[in-house]
Design a protein around this motif. Structure first.
Motif, mmCIF file in Angstrom:
data_model
loop_
_atom_site.group_PDB
_atom_site.id
_atom_site.type_symbol
_atom_site.label_atom_id
_atom_site.label_comp_id
_atom_site.label_asym_id
_atom_site.label_seq_id
_atom_site.Cartn_x
_atom_site.Cartn_y
_atom_site.Cartn_z
ATOM 1 N N TYR A 1 24.543 28.656 26.470
ATOM 2 C CA TYR A 1 25.622 28.909 27.413
ATOM 3 C C TYR A 1 25.589 30.385 27.807
ATOM 4 C CZ TYR A 1 28.188 31.080 23.523
ATOM 5 O OH TYR A 1 28.556 31.876 22.476
ATOM 6 N N THR A 2 26.198 30.679 28.941
ATOM 7 C CA THR A 2 26.287 32.062 29.410
ATOM 8 C C THR A 2 27.752 32.482 29.420
ATOM 9 O OG1 THR A 2 24.349 31.788 30.832
ATOM 10 C CG2 THR A 2 25.818 33.642 31.309
ATOM 11 N N PRO A 3 28.148 33.458 28.578
ATOM 12 C CA PRO A 3 29.546 33.902 28.562
ATOM 13 C C PRO A 3 29.809 34.912 29.679
ATOM 14 C CG PRO A 3 28.302 35.070 26.887
ATOM 15 C CD PRO A 3 27.338 34.128 27.552
ATOM 16 N N ILE A 4 30.913 34.725 30.376
ATOM 17 C CA ILE A 4 31.300 35.615 31.463
ATOM 18 C C ILE A 4 32.739 36.054 31.219
ATOM 19 C CG2 ILE A 4 31.672 35.802 33.968
ATOM 20 C CD1 ILE A 4 29.539 33.535 34.212
ATOM 21 N N PHE A 5 32.968 37.370 31.247
ATOM 22 C CA PHE A 5 34.290 37.930 30.978
ATOM 23 C C PHE A 5 34.756 38.744 32.187
ATOM 24 C CE2 PHE A 5 32.025 37.603 26.924
ATOM 25 C CZ PHE A 5 32.926 36.895 26.142
ATOM 26 N N PRO A 6 35.503 38.143 33.116
ATOM 27 C CA PRO A 6 36.018 38.927 34.242
ATOM 28 C C PRO A 6 36.843 40.110 33.740
ATOM 29 C CG PRO A 6 36.362 36.586 34.618
ATOM 30 C CD PRO A 6 35.898 36.730 33.197
ATOM 31 N N GLU A 7 36.688 41.239 34.405
ATOM 32 C CA GLU A 7 37.327 42.472 33.941
ATOM 33 C C GLU A 7 38.838 42.322 33.790
ATOM 34 O OE1 GLU A 7 37.847 47.162 35.307
ATOM 35 O OE2 GLU A 7 36.569 45.812 36.448
ATOM 36 N N LYS A 8 39.478 41.649 34.715
ATOM 37 C CA LYS A 8 40.930 41.487 34.667
ATOM 38 C C LYS A 8 41.305 40.043 34.349
ATOM 39 C CE LYS A 8 42.026 45.389 37.687
ATOM 40 N NZ LYS A 8 42.462 46.217 36.551
ATOM 41 N N GLY A 9 40.547 39.453 33.455
ATOM 42 C CA GLY A 9 40.782 38.063 33.097
ATOM 43 C C GLY A 9 42.151 37.789 32.505
ATOM 44 N N ALA A 10 42.786 38.806 31.929
ATOM 45 C CA ALA A 10 44.125 38.625 31.365
ATOM 46 C C ALA A 10 45.146 38.289 32.440
ATOM 47 C CB ALA A 10 44.546 39.890 30.619
ATOM 48 N N TYR A 11 44.824 38.621 33.686
ATOM 49 C CA TYR A 11 45.782 38.453 34.780
ATOM 50 C C TYR A 11 45.472 37.237 35.659
ATOM 51 C CZ TYR A 11 47.110 43.206 33.522
ATOM 52 O OH TYR A 11 47.529 44.315 32.830
ATOM 53 N N ALA A 12 44.640 36.335 35.207
ATOM 54 C CA ALA A 12 44.274 35.188 36.041
ATOM 55 C C ALA A 12 45.505 34.385 36.452
ATOM 56 C CB ALA A 12 43.272 34.305 35.303
#
Length: 271
Positions: free
Chosen positions: A241-252
């Motif tokens: 799998y490929t993990p992706i962590f958007p910079e502002k993921g806390a605010y989705a």
């Protein structure tokens, strides 16, 4: 009239609003502080609220609009990926909030696959019981410094000189080596790893049937939490799998609520 997107979660409140043509992101840990802040701004803004406490907040702000949590999270995640120029047609969305929810996202929409009670609430609650600490950032700092192999029993510990049937660095039993003398940092890293292992195993099982290989992680538990991101990334070779962590993921969630509100207001203005 301007819009404010609010994610009224069980632990933290995340807010997105626009000012001078730019988006602004805020996090509040105190309900009293955010209610005072919103009480002033709500006079000139329309509130679009999502999250577990959304209905409670509508009792305080009766003109607020409620946005479904799953709709808000999926919409916000897509916007974050678009902003970071990450072009994904389909992926597994993993929202690590107080608990954890798993979604399938593709061109047909967003579908919740399953959920788990392990998440940020576990990290805060069990982390506090293990260490006596209650501040999120202090718990994160300690976890980053800890060594889970001093608390977890690994496959290597079980087989010692023998060849093991699975990679020897994997966990054989969480916390099995822990005792009264274990350091706070080591216990917290073991806790972080236990949460991450469970999330990845659930995500992998949920994704196999849909042939999804990209895992997009969002949620406030990832904020300033390098240990959790590292542990969520440790099984790539084994599970593909490929993990992706958007910079502002806390605010989705709050960004999704904001986007729904912005679209609604623009639509009304055109009528």
């Amino acid at each position: 009239m301007s819009v404010i997107g609010v994610d009224a979660g069980g632990t933290l409140t995340k807010i997105v609003y626009e000012e001078n043509g730019a988006l602004h992101f805020k996090t509040f840990s105190s309900e009293q502080q955010v209610l005072q802040w919103l009480g002033i701004l709500a006079q000139n803004h329309k509130l679009y609220i999502t999250g577990g406490k959304a209905e409670k907040w509508r009792g305080i702000f009766p003109h607020a609009h409620i946005v479904g949590e799953f709709e808000a999270v999926c919409s916000g995640a897509k916007l974050l990926l678009k902003e970071e120029k990450t072009d994904l047609k389909q992926f597994t969305l993993i929202n690590i909030g107080t608990g954890t929810s798993f979604f399938k996202v593709d061109e047909n929409g967003c579908e919740r696959l399953l959920g788990s009670g392990l998440g940020g609430g576990t990290f805060m609650g069990l982390g506090g019981l293990l260490t006596g600490e209650s501040d999120y950032y202090e718990l994160v700092r300690l976890s980053k410094e800890g060594k889970r192999e001093l608390v977890d029993l690994s496959v290597r510990d079980v087989y010692e000189a023998m060849n093991s049937p699975v990679p020897d660095h994997l966990t054989a039993a969480n916390f099995a080596k822990g005792d009264a003398f274990s350091k706070k940092a080591d216990k917290l890293r073991a806790l972080t790893n236990m949460i991450a292992e469970t999330i990845i195993l659930l995500a992998s099982q949920a994704s196999q049937a849909h042939k999804l290989e990209d895992f997009v992680f969002i949620g406030s538990t990832l904020k300033s939490n390098p240990a959790l991101k590292e542990d969520l990334s440790q099984f790539q070779d084994m599970l593909s799998y490929t993990p992706i962590f958007p910079e502002k993921g806390a605010y989705a969630g709050s960004l999704g609520a904001f986007d729904v509100g912005r679209g609604s207001e623009h639509s009304q203005n055109r009528q």
